[in-house]
Design an enzyme around this catalytic site. Structure first.
Site, PDB file in Angstrom:
ATOM      1  N   LYS A 187      50.090  48.677  27.047  1.00 52.71           N
ATOM      2  CA  LYS A 187      49.461  47.891  27.826  1.00 52.71           C
ATOM      3  C   LYS A 187      48.309  47.946  28.359  1.00 52.71           C
ATOM      4  CE  LYS A 187      50.144  45.072  32.130  1.00 52.71           C
ATOM      5  NZ  LYS A 187      50.995  44.839  33.348  1.00 52.71           N
ATOM      6  N   GLU A 193      50.799  59.916  26.959  1.00 51.68           N
ATOM      7  CA  GLU A 193      51.760  60.235  25.689  1.00 51.68           C
ATOM      8  C   GLU A 193      51.388  59.380  24.517  1.00 51.68           C
ATOM      9  OE1 GLU A 193      52.389  59.579  28.999  1.00 51.68           O
ATOM     10  OE2 GLU A 193      54.179  60.765  29.804  1.00 51.68           O
ATOM     11  N   GLY A 248      55.268  45.798  32.175  1.00 48.63           N
ATOM     12  CA  GLY A 248      55.596  46.706  31.018  1.00 48.63           C
ATOM     13  C   GLY A 248      57.132  46.768  30.652  1.00 48.63           C
ATOM     14  N   ARG A 249      57.901  46.647  31.764  1.00 45.08           N
ATOM     15  CA  ARG A 249      59.318  46.921  31.430  1.00 45.08           C
ATOM     16  C   ARG A 249      59.809  45.422  31.206  1.00 45.08           C
ATOM     17  NH1 ARG A 249      57.718  48.666  36.259  1.00 45.08           N
ATOM     18  NH2 ARG A 249      58.302  47.335  38.457  1.00 45.08           N
ATOM     19  N   GLU A 334      62.731  51.337  37.826  1.00 46.04           N
ATOM     20  CA  GLU A 334      61.442  51.087  38.069  1.00 46.04           C
ATOM     21  C   GLU A 334      61.115  50.081  38.823  1.00 46.04           C
ATOM     22  OE1 GLU A 334      58.140  50.847  34.774  1.00 46.04           O
ATOM     23  OE2 GLU A 334      57.820  52.944  35.187  1.00 46.04           O
ATOM     24  N   HIS A 365      86.013  59.350  27.187  1.00 47.87           N
ATOM     25  CA  HIS A 365      86.616  60.756  26.835  1.00 47.87           C
ATOM     26  C   HIS A 365      85.700  61.665  27.483  1.00 47.87           C
ATOM     27  CE1 HIS A 365      89.502  59.447  24.196  1.00 47.87           C
ATOM     28  NE2 HIS A 365      88.703  58.618  23.769  1.00 47.87           N
ATOM     29  N   LYS A 493      51.626  61.781  37.185  1.00 48.66           N
ATOM     30  CA  LYS A 493      50.707  61.607  36.363  1.00 48.66           C
ATOM     31  C   LYS A 493      49.517  62.511  36.871  1.00 48.66           C
ATOM     32  CE  LYS A 493      51.698  56.967  34.678  1.00 48.66           C
ATOM     33  NZ  LYS A 493      51.292  55.595  34.372  1.00 48.66           N
TER      34      LYS A 493
HETATM   35  O1  F6P Z   1      54.198  55.279  33.795  1.00 48.69           O
HETATM   36  C1  F6P Z   1      54.900  54.016  33.914  1.00 48.69           C
HETATM   37  C2  F6P Z   1      54.635  52.816  32.998  1.00 48.69           C
HETATM   38  O2  F6P Z   1      53.569  52.472  33.634  1.00 48.69           O
HETATM   39  C3  F6P Z   1      55.686  51.965  32.822  1.00 48.69           C
HETATM   40  O3  F6P Z   1      55.749  50.934  33.653  1.00 48.69           O
HETATM   41  C4  F6P Z   1      54.962  51.338  31.512  1.00 48.69           C
HETATM   42  O4  F6P Z   1      56.213  50.710  30.755  1.00 48.69           O
HETATM   43  C5  F6P Z   1      54.855  52.705  30.692  1.00 48.69           C
HETATM   44  O5  F6P Z   1      53.960  53.382  31.792  1.00 48.69           O
HETATM   45  C6  F6P Z   1      53.883  52.545  29.616  1.00 48.69           C
HETATM   46  O6  F6P Z   1      52.483  51.978  29.713  1.00 48.69           O
HETATM   47  P1  F6P Z   1      51.542  51.548  28.866  1.00 48.69           P
HETATM   48  O7  F6P Z   1      52.231  50.278  28.023  1.00 48.69           O
HETATM   49  O8  F6P Z   1      50.349  51.060  29.658  1.00 48.69           O
HETATM   50  O9  F6P Z   1      51.256  52.569  27.795  1.00 48.69           O
END
Ligand code: F6P
Length: 533
Positions: A187, A193, A248-249, A334, A365, A493
């Protein structure tokens, strides 16, 4: 109610199953195995009314800025709005943009699946690699795994999220750049990452036959930050939009769901949206006492705030749904892992629970022991389809029996005298039975919901996930917290960037930093000195 046992409630009321069973949008919920009576549910419904829940629901559906700390609406419901109802953000109806994006997805998925759009050597694509993390990973991954029976046989779908280089290495190892399509899903297009993994993917592509001229055939982005995606080297035509008003979620319904759409086709993706829409409409219109997400939310509040439960287990008895606990962990924790109210006042009650879980029956189990005999209360949702996609031997009946026997055992337990009688009947002396019986006592009275649906189809999976989204929303409204921001993840972060500078910049190796605590500095030193040992 703490003094009541569910055994007694079942014995006293033969209609209990029918009274505490509801169905909506293809999802059935048996909530009779909860420590509740009709009066409990009435009181919880009163609480929802007192908290003006209906107003909160209407605010969300109207597109008001319910994410107050970021001054944004939370409009995942617009992404699946199948009605003609316009939804306004800043006076602008967002529905035309939503529909246009679905059409763009439709054309793209058709081109890829019909092999019109091919790789640089004119071979059709065989593999899709989705690079994203958090909501740009967990939702699409869950849905594509849940709908594996609907996959196109010729396209394989992979996900890379972790900054641990092992993840991308292991995925790329088996792929051919000529037939691999990358979806960069972010987003913000600013997540470390994702960007680092995207760079590795681009480098791999370039080193293995790709070129600046052909990158456009192999790299696509889904983002709300178009300029950064272009700067990364993605052609503007290859960028699918997202919007600030989708968290995002909650984004698997947007173009972030593109890997799913590629895997199952756009008809399947639209069916997923229609299932979610059916749940939205139920949630928006059904009265509190017949409203599936609201009932689930109220039960969660009952255990968190009145019975001191700290966690909540999600136990899908469906191999395809094994990713559900991970997705709901992000969705719930979150969203509702918050400590102040909308006004910034510290809460003096518990908010979101710790979500955990895993695939049933495997968990029986492993961690179910604690559910049955541990000292903590952990309510659980057991989720199971009535029909399996894979009717192997007698497996589904056995799976179903396991699921039901767990909820039954959790509810009814085994008393001391039952345990003793069993041991004596098995030939044990009274003395031996007395000694062993306490270990065999299972207190029972442990709450669970059973969530069922006919079959894991795109429509039912859409409804199921939307149900949990609304559950989380309702709890946020009851707790007066903002379910749509996530400031808590920012500090890690910030500090991570600071530590990274120390790990990779040579001059810092020479001196310790006054900004680091002794533990962190010690660990930094271990890393910097790792070659020496
Ligand atoms: O760090 C958490 C977060 O902001 C989530 O809420 C989000 O889904 C994820 O990182 C990834 O964010 P992006 O889609 O901006 O890469």
């Amino acid at each position: 109610m703490k003094k009541t046992h569910m055994r007694e409630l079942f014995a006293a009321n033969p209609n209990r199953f029918r009274e505490f069973f509801i169905e909506a949008a293809g999802i059935k919920l048996d909530f009779s195995k909860n420590l509740i009576t009709a009066k409990t549910m009435k009181l919880l419904a009163d609480l929802a009314e007192e908290r003006r829940l209906t107003d909160a629901v209407n605010e969300m559906f109207r597109g008001e800025q319910i994410n107050r700390s970021e001054q944004r609406p939370a409009l995942h419901i617009a992404l699946r709005n199948a009605s003609e109802r316009p939804i306004y953000v800043d006076g602008q109806d967002v529905m035309p943009e939503v529909r246009a994006t679905l059409e763009k997805m439709e054309l793209f998925t058709w081109k890829i699946r019909s092999t019109q759009w091919r790789g640089f050597s004119n071979l059709p694509f065989t593999d899709i690699v989705s690079i994203g993390i958090g909501g740009s990973f967990l939702g699409p991954k869950l849905v594509s795994a849940a709908l594996k029976p609907y996959w196109n046989d010729t396209l394989n779908c992979h996900y890379v999220a972790n900054i641990d280089g092992t993840h991308i290495t292991e995925v790329l190892k088996h792929l051919d750049p000529e037939t691999t399509l990358f979806l960069i899903q972010s987003k913000s297009f600013g997540t470390q990452e994702t960007l680092e993994n995207a760079k590795v993917a681009r480098h791999w592509f370039m080193q293995n036959g790709g070129s600046e001229d052909t990158i456009g055939k192999h790299f696509v982005a889904i983002t709300a930050n178009v300029p950064s995606a272009i700067e990364f080297g993605i052609a503007e035509d290859n960028i699918f939009p997202m919007w600030d008003w989708v968290g995002g979620r909650y984004s698997l319904w947007s173009a972030i769901g593109l890997p799913t759409a590629l895997a199952i086709g756009m008809d399947g993706f639209r069916a997923l949206l229609s299932g979610a829409y059916a749940m939205d409409e139920h949630f928006r219109t059904a009265p509190i006492d017949q409203n599936l997400p609201i009932i689930l939310a109220l039960l969660g509040v009952w255990y968190s705030n009145f019975m001191d439960a700290d966690s909540y287990a999600i136990l899908p008895y469906d191999h395809y749904l094994r990713g559900l606990p991970a997705h709901l962990q992000q969705l719930d924790m979150e969203s509702n892992g918050k400590r102040v109210t909308h006004n910034g006042d510290e809460v003096d009650y518990q908010t979101g629970p710790i979500i955990w879980g895993g695939a049933g029956a495997n968990g029986q189990h492993a961690y179910h022991q604690l559910l049955h005999q541990g000292t903590r209360l952990a309510p659980a949702d057991f989720i199971i389809p009535l029909h399996t996609h894979n009717p192997v031997a007698n497996h589904h009946a056995i799976l179903f029996a396991n699921c039901l026997s767990q909820t039954q055992a959790l509810m009814q337990g085994k008393t001391l005298s039952e345990a003793k009688q069993e041991l004596i009947a098995a030939g044990m002396s009274a003395r031996e039975a007395d000694a062993l019986a306490p270990h065999k006592v299972i207190p029972g009275n442990k709450p669970s919901n059973t969530v069922l649906f006919e079959r894991a189809t795109p429509r039912t999976i859409g409804a199921l996930i939307a149900m949990y989204e609304h559950k989380v929303f309702v709890q946020g409204a009851l707790w007066d917290i903002n379910s749509f921001d996530q400031w808590g993840v920012e500090l890690g972060k910030q500090l991570g960037n600071e530590i990274l500078r120390k790990l990779v910049s040579a001059p810092a190796r020479e001196q310790s930093s006054p900004t680091l605590d002794a533990s962190t500095q010690g660990l930094v030193d271990l890393y910097l000195g790792r070659d020496k040992h």
